[in-house]
Design a protein around this motif. Sequence first.
Motif, PDB file in Angstrom:
ATOM      1  N   ARG A  10       0.854  -1.187   0.000  1.00  0.00           N
ATOM      2  CA  ARG A  10       0.000   0.000   0.000  1.00  0.00           C
ATOM      3  C   ARG A  10       0.885   1.230   0.000  1.00  0.00           C
ATOM      4  N   GLY A  11       0.304   2.323  -0.460  1.00  0.00           N
ATOM      5  CA  GLY A  11       1.032   3.581  -0.503  1.00  0.00           C
ATOM      6  C   GLY A  11       0.852   4.348   0.791  1.00  0.00           C
ATOM      7  N   GLU A  13      -0.823   6.903   2.514  1.00  0.00           N
ATOM      8  CA  GLU A  13      -2.059   7.663   2.346  1.00  0.00           C
ATOM      9  C   GLU A  13      -1.985   9.044   2.975  1.00  0.00           C
ATOM     10  N   SER A  18      -2.536   8.414  -1.361  1.00  0.00           N
ATOM     11  CA  SER A  18      -2.478   7.287  -2.277  1.00  0.00           C
ATOM     12  C   SER A  18      -3.544   6.244  -1.963  1.00  0.00           C
ATOM     13  N   ARG A  21      -2.847  -0.061  -3.737  1.00  0.00           N
ATOM     14  CA  ARG A  21      -2.691  -1.201  -2.835  1.00  0.00           C
ATOM     15  C   ARG A  21      -2.755  -2.491  -3.641  1.00  0.00           C
ATOM     16  N   ALA A 150       3.545   2.357  -3.919  1.00  0.00           N
ATOM     17  CA  ALA A 150       3.070   1.349  -2.957  1.00  0.00           C
ATOM     18  C   ALA A 150       4.234   0.420  -2.644  1.00  0.00           C
TER      19      ALA A 150
END
Length: 159
Positions: A10-11, A13, A18, A21, A150
């Motif tokens: 995942r990035g 956020e 972002s 994911r 990610a």
Amino acid sequence: MIATGTCFMRGDEVERDSSVRGIVTFEWDETEEVVIKGTIEGLKPGKHGLYILTLGNISNGYSSSGMHYNPCEKKHGGPQDDERHVGDLGNIEAGDDGVAKFEMHDRLIRLAGNYSIIGRTLVVTENEDDLGKGENEGSITGGNAGKGVAWGIIGIANK
């Protein structure tokens, strides 16, 4: 015996807002290649670099995970090149829906022993990897693929 690894990606956020994911799996039956399968969503359409980084430290995002995994001290390249980092996995491609579904085979990475990727960070980048074919320093060290969007740590799923 088949060993498997899994990476939930995942990035960041908070910093980048972002929504990228995904999940990537690695399967190795101790033959010549590791099979890599994944689905990553939330990407912009087009190609994106996929790399394994040296460390499994994501305390400051992917940037705390070091450089591309390169135990043989080679230049950056594509997955089929003789001159490449062990962690150079090439590109994945997202469709117009922002989803990249992929399956690839890699001859260098392992899930145990020499060149093991377990405990290292997997990252997908915002841009296409030029596979070391650009004629500048950024190409031979990282493929000019831009920032990570990610990432996650590769863990043991079954052994």
